[in-house]
Design a protein around this motif. Structure first.
Motif, short mmCIF file in Angstrom:
data_model
loop_
_atom_site.label_atom_id
_atom_site.label_comp_id
_atom_site.label_asym_id
_atom_site.label_seq_id
_atom_site.Cartn_x
_atom_site.Cartn_y
_atom_site.Cartn_z
N LEU A 71 7.01 -0.99 -4.06
CA LEU A 71 5.84 -0.93 -3.89
C LEU A 71 5.41 0.12 -2.61
O LEU A 71 4.58 1.18 -2.64
CB LEU A 71 5.02 -2.20 -3.64
N GLN A 72 6.08 -0.30 -1.34
CA GLN A 72 5.99 0.68 -0.26
C GLN A 72 6.28 2.11 -0.69
O GLN A 72 5.71 3.22 -0.15
CB GLN A 72 6.69 0.20 0.93
N LYS A 73 7.49 2.48 -1.23
CA LYS A 73 7.99 3.64 -1.56
C LYS A 73 6.90 4.45 -2.28
O LYS A 73 6.53 5.80 -2.28
CB LYS A 73 9.22 3.80 -2.15
N SER A 74 6.58 3.92 -3.63
CA SER A 74 5.76 4.47 -4.42
C SER A 74 4.27 4.80 -3.64
O SER A 74 3.50 5.79 -4.22
CB SER A 74 5.56 3.36 -5.80
N LEU A 75 3.94 3.98 -2.99
CA LEU A 75 2.48 4.28 -2.29
C LEU A 75 2.54 5.34 -1.25
O LEU A 75 1.65 6.15 -1.25
CB LEU A 75 2.11 3.10 -1.43
N ASN A 76 3.55 5.36 -0.48
CA ASN A 76 3.99 6.44 0.41
C ASN A 76 4.12 7.80 -0.30
O ASN A 76 3.63 8.82 0.13
CB ASN A 76 5.17 6.29 1.40
N ASP A 77 4.66 7.87 -1.48
CA ASP A 77 5.21 8.93 -2.22
C ASP A 77 3.62 9.46 -2.66
O ASP A 77 3.29 10.65 -2.80
CB ASP A 77 5.92 8.72 -3.27
N TYR A 78 2.76 8.42 -3.28
CA TYR A 78 1.29 8.83 -3.62
C TYR A 78 0.63 9.52 -2.64
O TYR A 78 -0.05 10.36 -3.01
CB TYR A 78 0.86 7.69 -4.24
N LEU A 79 0.44 9.05 -1.49
CA LEU A 79 -0.32 9.20 -0.52
C LEU A 79 0.26 10.84 -0.11
O LEU A 79 -0.66 11.71 0.23
CB LEU A 79 -0.19 8.49 0.78
N ALA A 80 1.44 11.09 -0.02
CA ALA A 80 1.83 12.21 0.46
C ALA A 80 1.56 13.35 -0.75
O ALA A 80 0.94 14.57 -0.41
CB ALA A 80 3.46 12.31 0.45
N LYS A 81 1.90 12.93 -1.97
CA LYS A 81 1.47 13.78 -3.05
C LYS A 81 0.10 14.33 -3.22
O LYS A 81 -0.27 15.47 -3.38
CB LYS A 81 2.07 13.11 -4.22
N GLU A 82 -0.83 13.34 -3.20
CA GLU A 82 -2.04 13.43 -3.03
C GLU A 82 -2.73 14.12 -2.03
O GLU A 82 -3.79 14.33 -1.75
CB GLU A 82 -2.83 12.12 -3.26
N LYS A 83 -1.91 14.20 -0.85
CA LYS A 83 -2.53 14.75 0.72
C LYS A 83 -3.50 14.08 1.00
O LYS A 83 -4.38 14.67 1.45
CB LYS A 83 -2.46 16.29 0.17
N LEU A 84 -3.66 12.90 0.94
CA LEU A 84 -4.69 12.18 1.41
C LEU A 84 -4.41 11.73 3.08
O LEU A 84 -3.56 11.24 3.57
CB LEU A 84 -4.77 10.71 0.97
N ASP A 85 -5.69 12.27 3.84
CA ASP A 85 -5.54 12.08 5.08
C ASP A 85 -6.36 10.65 5.49
O ASP A 85 -7.54 10.69 5.55
CB ASP A 85 -6.69 13.15 5.84
N ILE A 86 -5.45 9.84 5.92
CA ILE A 86 -5.84 8.18 5.87
C ILE A 86 -6.02 8.18 7.49
O ILE A 86 -4.91 8.62 8.42
CB ILE A 86 -5.11 7.56 5.05
N LEU A 87 -6.60 7.08 7.59
CA LEU A 87 -6.91 6.58 9.21
C LEU A 87 -6.11 5.13 9.21
O LEU A 87 -6.35 4.47 8.26
CB LEU A 87 -8.41 6.46 9.59
N GLY A 88 -5.39 4.84 10.19
CA GLY A 88 -4.61 3.61 10.30
C GLY A 88 -3.53 3.52 9.08
O GLY A 88 -2.94 4.66 8.66
N ASN A 89 -3.36 2.50 8.51
CA ASN A 89 -2.57 2.08 7.49
C ASN A 89 -3.29 1.62 6.22
O ASN A 89 -4.38 0.96 6.35
CB ASN A 89 -1.07 1.27 7.81
N PRO A 90 -2.72 1.72 4.85
CA PRO A 90 -3.20 0.95 3.97
C PRO A 90 -3.26 -0.53 4.14
O PRO A 90 -2.44 -0.98 4.80
CB PRO A 90 -2.35 1.32 2.76
#
Length: 441
Positions: A71-90
């Motif tokens: 779950l953690q790996k897939s979520l991190n990979d998704y955020l990087a691929k989508e280039k989402l600029d997030i604040l804090g953590n999911p």
């Protein structure tokens, strides 16, 4: 596995990660097989424990661990691929009736997204860039200070204004018995200062602590009173005079000039004042630059408008620390940190809009300059390039030092950018006027 995103609004989104049995089964089976090979369970030979027993004893824990890692790996990979600029953590959305006894799982995460905005450095604002000059009054004061510092102490019998007075502050009831050397200008209460005029060695002057100094904290230094006791302290203390000295000022001659600045560097009073002015204004420039940087920061926070996902960030703060906070505590913490967060985003935008970057050569050159200045303070005025390069290499092998020095280089780049692009007025002031501008005093 399937990952989808629902955009709640411009600053909030929910990501759903759907995991099927095919995504984790092979890893779970492999780990359980390894457990079987090494399991020591009474009644079974090593490596011959039934898989059903291994599944019963370890299956749920291994499943939870593998699904979580996936779950953690897939979520991190998704955020990087989508280039989402997030604040804090999911933030995982808690499901009260989540069932681990099924084969397929679905997890939802709340995201706080960074806002879209631009920074207009040229916008009209009230930022002032100060040019601090050493005026004649300061130069004369510094010359006199030097003369006193290098002068000769002369014992006296009777106290006059400007004398150095050694003695002991005491108050038997409060256990105060502290030696000190004072001059009369330390007292805010001028009546207290006048009590000393005409007194001699052996005399005792009684003083009230209330309003004695411009800052009650000075009672900690002169009386050795604890911090909790100094505010509003209203007692009487005795000062027993033990020694009175005046300073016979040093003569402004070549011997003194050479002692201060090296042979032949300064040869006259005019040269001395010029040197003092140069050194002082270099230090003033650093203080003025820091104020300019601080004022620009405050101005940008005030004039650059954008929304933040406040509700999300408050929830994130509530669970981000070692100990969870109450909703009220998290709300207070968010309000306290909001300005800093806004400037972090503004600073990042300024860096990207102006393509500010640090090269290794810039970092190396800056570090070399810092080291040369430090060596000069210890009398090493002409170090070899080899010596400096060796120290630079050692310093830059330390990641904490690299981070610290990189921040200084970037701060200098930001300052230079602001000087060039931020609309401001320049104001020439004396150092005394600059202090008033800073502290309003």
């Amino acid at each position: 596995m399937n990952i989808t995103r629902e955009q709640v609004d411009a600053l909030n989104a929910v990501v759903t990660v759907a995991i099927t049995k095919d995504d984790y089964k092979n890893n779970v089976d492999k780990i359980l097989q390894d457990y079987r090979k090494n399991a020591s369970i009474p009644g079974f030979r090593k490596g011959a424990v039934p898989m059903s027993l291994i599944h019963k004893q370890y299956g749920k824990a291994v499943l939870l661990d593998e699904v979580n890692k996936l779950l953690q790996k897939s979520l991190n990979d998704y955020l990087a691929k989508e280039k989402l600029d997030i604040l804090g953590n999911p933030l995982p959305k808690v499901t009260e009736d989540f069932n681990w006894d099924t084969d397929d799982y679905s997890f939802e995460f709340e995201l706080g997204l960074a806002p879209e905005f631009t920074v207009d450095l040229g916008a009209k604002n009230k930022v002032v860039r100060y040019n601090i000059v050493a005026d004649d009054a300061m130069l004369n004061e510094q010359v006199e200070r030097i003369q006193k510092q290098y002068g000769k102490l002369v014992p006296k019998d009777v106290i006059e204004e400007g004398d150095d007075i050694a003695g002991t502050f005491s108050n038997e009831e409060r256990g105060i018995n502290n030696p000190a050397t004072i001059t009369l200008d330390i007292f805010k209460d001028k009546k207290a200062a006048k009590k000393f005029i005409g007194k001699k060695v052996g005399d005792v002057v009684t003083l009230s602590t209330k309003g004695l100094f411009d800052d009650d904290h000075k009672l900690m230094d002169y009386l050795k009173v604890g911090h909790d006791d100094v505010h509003g302290l209203d007692i009487e203390v005795n000062f027993t005079i033990e020694e009175v000295n005046t300073t016979e000022k040093a003569e402004l001659n070549q011997e003194l000039f050479d002692k201060l600045f090296g042979e032949g560097v300064v040869t006259s009073l005019e040269d001395l004042k010029a040197k003092i002015k140069e050194d002082a204004e270099q230090q003033f420039a650093q203080q003025a630059d820091q104020k300019f940087l601080n004022d620009v920061t405050e101005s940008l926070i005030e004039t650059t408008k954008f929304d933040l996902p406040a509700e999300f960030l408050t929830k994130w703060i509530q669970s981000a620390g070692k100990e969870p906070l109450t909703a009220e505590q998290a709300d207070a913490e968010y309000k306290k940190s909001e300005g800093g967060l806004r400037y972090q985003l503004i600073e990042g935008k300024v860096l990207s809009q102006n393509n500010l970057q640090i090269t290794f050569e810039e970092l190396k050159a800056f570090t070399s300059d810092v080291i040369k200045k430090q060596m000069a303070q210890f009398g090493q005025l002409n170090p070899t390039d080899e010596d400096v390069d060796g120290i630079v290499a050692r310093v830059l092998s330390n990641q904490d030092e690299v981070k610290r020095l990189s921040e200084q280089v970037m701060s200098e780049k930001m300052l230079n950018l602001y000087k060039e692009k931020v609309a401001h007025e320049t104001k020439e002031v004396t150092y005394q006027d600059f202090i008033k501008e800073m502290y309003g005093e």
